[in-house]
Design a protein around this motif. Sequence first.
Motif, PDB file in Angstrom:
ATOM      1  N   ALA A 104      12.557  13.484   5.761  1.00 30.57           N
ATOM      2  CA  ALA A 104      11.944  12.154   5.847  1.00 30.57           C
ATOM      3  C   ALA A 104      10.837  12.144   6.892  1.00 30.57           C
ATOM      4  O   ALA A 104       9.756  11.579   6.680  1.00 30.57           O
ATOM      5  N   PHE A 105      11.098  12.784   8.037  1.00 30.55           N
ATOM      6  CA  PHE A 105      10.095  12.859   9.100  1.00 30.55           C
ATOM      7  C   PHE A 105       8.884  13.665   8.634  1.00 30.55           C
ATOM      8  O   PHE A 105       7.735  13.277   8.883  1.00 30.55           O
ATOM      9  N   LEU A 106       9.129  14.775   7.938  1.00 30.28           N
ATOM     10  CA  LEU A 106       8.046  15.617   7.431  1.00 30.28           C
ATOM     11  C   LEU A 106       7.179  14.852   6.439  1.00 30.28           C
ATOM     12  O   LEU A 106       5.946  14.947   6.471  1.00 30.28           O
ATOM     13  N   ILE A 107       7.812  14.071   5.569  1.00 27.14           N
ATOM     14  CA  ILE A 107       7.054  13.285   4.597  1.00 27.14           C
ATOM     15  C   ILE A 107       6.196  12.252   5.320  1.00 27.14           C
ATOM     16  O   ILE A 107       5.054  11.983   4.930  1.00 27.14           O
ATOM     17  N   GLY A 108       6.740  11.670   6.395  1.00 28.69           N
ATOM     18  CA  GLY A 108       5.964  10.718   7.185  1.00 28.69           C
ATOM     19  C   GLY A 108       4.733  11.361   7.784  1.00 28.69           C
ATOM     20  O   GLY A 108       3.632  10.795   7.754  1.00 28.69           O
ATOM     21  N   LEU A 109       4.898  12.577   8.332  1.00 31.94           N
ATOM     22  CA  LEU A 109       3.754  13.304   8.883  1.00 31.94           C
ATOM     23  C   LEU A 109       2.726  13.611   7.798  1.00 31.94           C
ATOM     24  O   LEU A 109       1.530  13.438   7.992  1.00 31.94           O
ATOM     25  N   ALA A 110       3.215  14.067   6.656  1.00 27.76           N
ATOM     26  CA  ALA A 110       2.314  14.436   5.560  1.00 27.76           C
ATOM     27  C   ALA A 110       1.579  13.228   5.001  1.00 27.76           C
ATOM     28  O   ALA A 110       0.439  13.347   4.540  1.00 27.76           O
ATOM     29  N   SER A 111       2.213  12.075   5.022  1.00 30.86           N
ATOM     30  CA  SER A 111       1.597  10.880   4.447  1.00 30.86           C
ATOM     31  C   SER A 111       0.327  10.482   5.187  1.00 30.86           C
ATOM     32  O   SER A 111      -0.553   9.842   4.622  1.00 30.86           O
ATOM     33  N   THR A 112       0.221  10.874   6.460  1.00 32.07           N
ATOM     34  CA  THR A 112      -0.977  10.544   7.231  1.00 32.07           C
ATOM     35  C   THR A 112      -2.202  11.199   6.622  1.00 32.07           C
ATOM     36  O   THR A 112      -3.267  10.596   6.521  1.00 32.07           O
ATOM     37  N   LEU A 113      -2.052  12.460   6.186  1.00 33.31           N
ATOM     38  CA  LEU A 113      -3.177  13.156   5.575  1.00 33.31           C
ATOM     39  C   LEU A 113      -3.540  12.545   4.232  1.00 33.31           C
ATOM     40  O   LEU A 113      -4.709  12.490   3.859  1.00 33.31           O
ATOM     41  N   HIS A 114      -2.540  12.085   3.494  1.00 34.78           N
ATOM     42  CA  HIS A 114      -2.788  11.584   2.146  1.00 34.78           C
ATOM     43  C   HIS A 114      -3.292  10.140   2.136  1.00 34.78           C
ATOM     44  O   HIS A 114      -4.075   9.769   1.273  1.00 34.78           O
ATOM     45  N   CYS A 115      -2.826   9.343   3.069  1.00 35.81           N
ATOM     46  CA  CYS A 115      -3.141   7.901   3.067  1.00 35.81           C
ATOM     47  C   CYS A 115      -3.943   7.502   4.289  1.00 35.81           C
ATOM     48  O   CYS A 115      -3.763   6.413   4.829  1.00 35.81           O
ATOM     49  N   LEU A 116      -4.826   8.380   4.747  1.00 33.25           N
ATOM     50  CA  LEU A 116      -5.594   8.102   5.952  1.00 33.25           C
ATOM     51  C   LEU A 116      -6.431   6.844   5.826  1.00 33.25           C
ATOM     52  O   LEU A 116      -6.558   6.072   6.771  1.00 33.25           O
ATOM     53  N   GLY A 134       4.330  -3.647   7.677  1.00 29.07           N
ATOM     54  CA  GLY A 134       5.253  -2.627   7.217  1.00 29.07           C
ATOM     55  C   GLY A 134       5.681  -2.831   5.778  1.00 29.07           C
ATOM     56  O   GLY A 134       6.258  -1.932   5.156  1.00 29.07           O
ATOM     57  N   TRP A 135       5.389  -4.019   5.217  1.00 29.87           N
ATOM     58  CA  TRP A 135       5.757  -4.318   3.828  1.00 29.87           C
ATOM     59  C   TRP A 135       4.585  -4.127   2.876  1.00 29.87           C
ATOM     60  O   TRP A 135       4.654  -4.515   1.708  1.00 29.87           O
ATOM     61  N   LEU A 136       3.507  -3.511   3.374  1.00 31.96           N
ATOM     62  CA  LEU A 136       2.352  -3.216   2.521  1.00 31.96           C
ATOM     63  C   LEU A 136       2.773  -2.269   1.392  1.00 31.96           C
ATOM     64  O   LEU A 136       3.427  -1.252   1.636  1.00 31.96           O
ATOM     65  N   PRO A 137       2.432  -2.587   0.132  1.00 36.09           N
ATOM     66  CA  PRO A 137       2.808  -1.708  -0.985  1.00 36.09           C
ATOM     67  C   PRO A 137       2.293  -0.285  -0.784  1.00 36.09           C
ATOM     68  O   PRO A 137       1.098  -0.081  -0.540  1.00 36.09           O
ATOM     69  N   CYS A 138       3.188   0.666  -0.879  1.00 36.82           N
ATOM     70  CA  CYS A 138       2.830   2.066  -0.690  1.00 36.82           C
ATOM     71  C   CYS A 138       3.736   2.918  -1.576  1.00 36.82           C
ATOM     72  O   CYS A 138       4.967   2.804  -1.492  1.00 36.82           O
ATOM     73  N   GLY A 139       3.133   3.747  -2.401  1.00 33.43           N
ATOM     74  CA  GLY A 139       3.913   4.576  -3.311  1.00 33.43           C
ATOM     75  C   GLY A 139       4.885   5.483  -2.590  1.00 33.43           C
ATOM     76  O   GLY A 139       6.024   5.675  -3.025  1.00 33.43           O
ATOM     77  N   LEU A 140       4.468   6.036  -1.455  1.00 30.13           N
ATOM     78  CA  LEU A 140       5.348   6.933  -0.709  1.00 30.13           C
ATOM     79  C   LEU A 140       6.531   6.178  -0.119  1.00 30.13           C
ATOM     80  O   LEU A 140       7.671   6.665  -0.142  1.00 30.13           O
ATOM     81  N   VAL A 141       6.273   5.009   0.419  1.00 28.97           N
ATOM     82  CA  VAL A 141       7.359   4.210   1.004  1.00 28.97           C
ATOM     83  C   VAL A 141       8.379   3.847  -0.065  1.00 28.97           C
ATOM     84  O   VAL A 141       9.597   3.985   0.135  1.00 28.97           O
ATOM     85  N   TYR A 142       7.902   3.402  -1.214  1.00 25.40           N
ATOM     86  CA  TYR A 142       8.824   2.997  -2.283  1.00 25.40           C
ATOM     87  C   TYR A 142       9.575   4.199  -2.856  1.00 25.40           C
ATOM     88  O   TYR A 142      10.734   4.083  -3.252  1.00 25.40           O
ATOM     89  N   SER A 143       8.912   5.357  -2.889  1.00 28.27           N
ATOM     90  CA  SER A 143       9.594   6.565  -3.338  1.00 28.27           C
ATOM     91  C   SER A 143      10.712   6.928  -2.368  1.00 28.27           C
ATOM     92  O   SER A 143      11.816   7.320  -2.774  1.00 28.27           O
ATOM     93  N   MET A 144      10.430   6.784  -1.089  1.00 42.92           N
ATOM     94  CA  MET A 144      11.443   7.033  -0.077  1.00 42.92           C
ATOM     95  C   MET A 144      12.614   6.062  -0.246  1.00 42.92           C
ATOM     96  O   MET A 144      13.787   6.447  -0.093  1.00 42.92           O
ATOM     97  N   LEU A 145      12.322   4.817  -0.556  1.00 42.48           N
ATOM     98  CA  LEU A 145      13.385   3.821  -0.732  1.00 42.48           C
ATOM     99  C   LEU A 145      14.252   4.150  -1.940  1.00 42.48           C
ATOM    100  O   LEU A 145      15.473   3.940  -1.912  1.00 42.48           O
ATOM    101  N   ILE A 146      13.636   4.650  -3.003  1.00 44.27           N
ATOM    102  CA  ILE A 146      14.423   5.069  -4.169  1.00 44.27           C
ATOM    103  C   ILE A 146      15.337   6.230  -3.778  1.00 44.27           C
ATOM    104  O   ILE A 146      16.497   6.298  -4.190  1.00 44.27           O
ATOM    105  N   TRP A 147      14.812   7.114  -2.958  1.00 40.18           N
ATOM    106  CA  TRP A 147      15.620   8.238  -2.470  1.00 40.18           C
ATOM    107  C   TRP A 147      16.828   7.721  -1.678  1.00 40.18           C
ATOM    108  O   TRP A 147      17.958   8.154  -1.895  1.00 40.18           O
TER     109      TRP A 147
END
Length: 224
Positions: A8-20, A148-161
Amino acid sequence: MELTLAAAFLIGLASTLHCLGMCGAISGALTLSLPAKVRESPPRLVTHVVAYGLGRTGSYAVAGAITGIVGTALLRGIGDVGWVHMAARILAASVLAGIGLYLAGWFPRFAQIERIGVPIWRRVEPLGRRLLPVSSPLHALLFGVAWGWLPCGLVYSMLIWTLTIGDVLQSAMMMFAFGLGTLPGVAVAGVFAARLTQLARRTHLRQIIGLSIVAVAIVTLVYP
């Protein structure tokens, strides 16, 4: 549990590059709304930016707790059946693999999942705008909670997880770990935006990160 938190932490770090673009714009709006005396004082500026990040991360944790409650209720309602838990593991690994492929740039349609939260965001977004300009660390914290409730594909994917975990506390901790992973990039987005944009354009770096997450998905499936 340690593996899922690390992922989860790694995905958070990676999301910075993708959603800058999105993260940098929000961080920039926060910075520009601060009084000049705060912007010109590094310690005070950092305090406000960190407060914003913690507020956003707190919202992620709350959302994770909600999905944890729902997931636990569903799993308990179905009963202790072997195939149910296996299906949950397969779904969790599939979502995690989808996140990895998305971050690698091989599965862009995965982001369409963010449409789920548009109705909620339409109600929250005006509240967030009312908090500008930010005048104190507490104000910045509340600003982060709203955004923090801004629609984000990564956040929602994490929530499904987290929905497949079946544990409220672990689901909340996973989303909190994800939020912590996003903090460094978002915090420095306004200062090092050009450098981060260059990193985001490095296809090989994104693919390595994405494949690493896919590998974690396989491990979590094989070794529950």
